[in-house]
Design an enzyme around this catalytic site. Structure first.
Site, short mmCIF file in Angstrom:
data_model
loop_
_atom_site.label_atom_id
_atom_site.label_comp_id
_atom_site.label_asym_id
_atom_site.label_seq_id
_atom_site.Cartn_x
_atom_site.Cartn_y
_atom_site.Cartn_z
N CYS A 207 0.83 -1.22 0.00
CA CYS A 207 0.00 0.00 0.00
C CYS A 207 0.86 1.26 0.00
CB CYS A 207 -0.96 -0.01 1.18
SG CYS A 207 -0.14 -0.20 2.77
N HIS B 247 -1.58 1.09 7.47
CA HIS B 247 -1.95 1.06 6.05
C HIS B 247 -1.85 2.47 5.48
CE1 HIS B 247 -3.98 -0.15 2.42
NE2 HIS B 247 -4.92 0.76 2.60
#
Ligand code: ZN
Length: 381
Positions: A68, A323
């Site tokens: 990510c 994330h």
């Protein structure tokens, strides 16, 4: 938009090893059996890229396992038309092995796949494999500021055309002058330096929270008195003296990256994330933020120091488990998008503002890297 966007898409993970096999069988066969044809195909691909306009439709990037951070940074690079203008002019390595090793070339191929394909998302596997060959670990959640620096240096070092490499440097590099003034004899020593990102504090010199980006910039540029154990040796006084240490800007680039120091480690303790609120504006005016003596442009004709927010790389989760996603302003469409791996959606400024942070929500999404672009005149294309 909810905070749900901040979660990794585990269901869409593709193991790199599996995908490598699927993706490269045909290509590798062709390269082995008909190297000339494969090379011709590559150059055809590149010709097709050159004729295309900038990214018109936002296209996602599949998460290939903790990628990510890489995906968010790639989107920030690809949505910057000044960067893609440089990327499109790179000299393509002739040899197929060199092509696989070239980060800029693999980025170009990925950009082409994003522009030409009809898919909503593409797999950045070949580029990830190329980065891995240059020491970038896969399946590791990087700190976005570290990966940005590693990634940018790899791109720059592999652009063989010196003029283009210089263009890339000029596009991103912040030039500064560090100074140290002896408070006894007023001797001033200066040193020129450059940075890819300004590391901006979340606390001021008195360890008080900073609430706005403008205040954080003030802190960064406010000179500090070095006293006690921090005193410096003055050549003229020939002893340790109290000094004033500071930094001033001599050049602000077209693409200006600011790094909010939200991850900190004190006294050898584990790294922790600072989630507290820090607002940032859509338009940043350096002539209003910095004192005239803190902003002494080498080239005043390059602009007034007026910037528009272009991208926010946001982090959710803790320092050890989190994330990344990227909020990016689409210049052709005049819209904000949230790029969350393969999920891309249009968002409002209020959604971007939700990354300002919140003291009580340690896992919430917070802005980590801010990318501003120099405001251009209305006639600029
Ligand atoms: Zn002195």
């Amino acid at each position: 938009m909810g905070q749900g966007l901040g979660r990794p898409e585990r269901s869409k993970f593709v193991r790199l090893e599996e995908y490598q096999t699927i993706m490269t069988v045909e290509e590798e066969e062709e390269e082995t059996q008909h190297p000339a044809d494969a090379s011709e195909k590559h150059s055809q691909k590149l010709k097709s890229i050159c004729g295309l306009a900038d990214l018109k439709n936002a296209v996602g990037l599949y998460n290939i396992g903790l990628s990510c951070c890489l995906n968010s940074l790639l989107q920030v690079f690809f949505m910057n038309r000044h960067f893609t203008a440089i990327l499109r002019r790179i000299k393509v390595p002739f040899d197929a092995v060199d092509q696989k090793q070239s980060v800029p070339y693999q980025m170009l191929l990925l950009l082409e796949a994003m522009q030409r394909g009809k898919q909503k998302s593409v797999h950045p596997v070949a580029l990830a494999r190329c980065l891995s060959n240059h020491g970038v670990k896969l399946f590791v959640l990087y700190d976005a500021s570290q990966l940005y620096l590693i990634f940018w240096n790899l791109i720059k070092s592999q652009i063989t055309n010196l003029d283009l490499a210089e263009n890339l440097t000029e596009l991103y590099t912040i030039r500064l002058q560090e100074y140290l003034v002896c408070q006894k004899c007023l001797l001033e020593t200066k040193k020129n330096s450059s940075m890819l990102m300004l590391p901006l504090p979340m606390f001021n010199h008195d360890s008080q929270r900073v609430w706005t980006l403008e205040d954080s910039l003030h802190c960064f540029f406010t000179p500090e008195h070095l006293t006690g154990d921090n005193m410096c040796h003055c050549e003229r006084c020939d002893k340790e003296t109290t000094c004033l240490q500071g930094v001033k800007v001599t050049r602000l680039p077209q693409t200006l990256t600011l790094h909010l120091k939200r991850f900190c480690s004190r006294h050898g303790n584990a790294t922790r994330k600072i989630s507290h609120y820090l607002s940032f504006p859509q338009t940043l005016d350096f002539s209003q933020i910095l004192m005239p003596e803190q902003y002494q442009a080498d080239f005043p004709e390059e602009g007034t120091g007026l910037y528009d927010l272009f991208a926010v790389v946001a982090h959710s989760g803790s320092a050890s488990c989190g994330h990344y996603c990227a909020y990016i302003w689409s210049l052709p469409e005049h819209k904000w998008y949230c790029f969350n791996d393969s999920s891309v959606c249009q968002v409002a400024w209020d959604d971007v503002k939700s990354t300002f942070g919140h003291t009580g929500l340690h896992w919430s999404e917070t802005a980590y890297l801010l990318v501003y672009r120099k405001k251009e005149s209305a006639t600029a294309v």
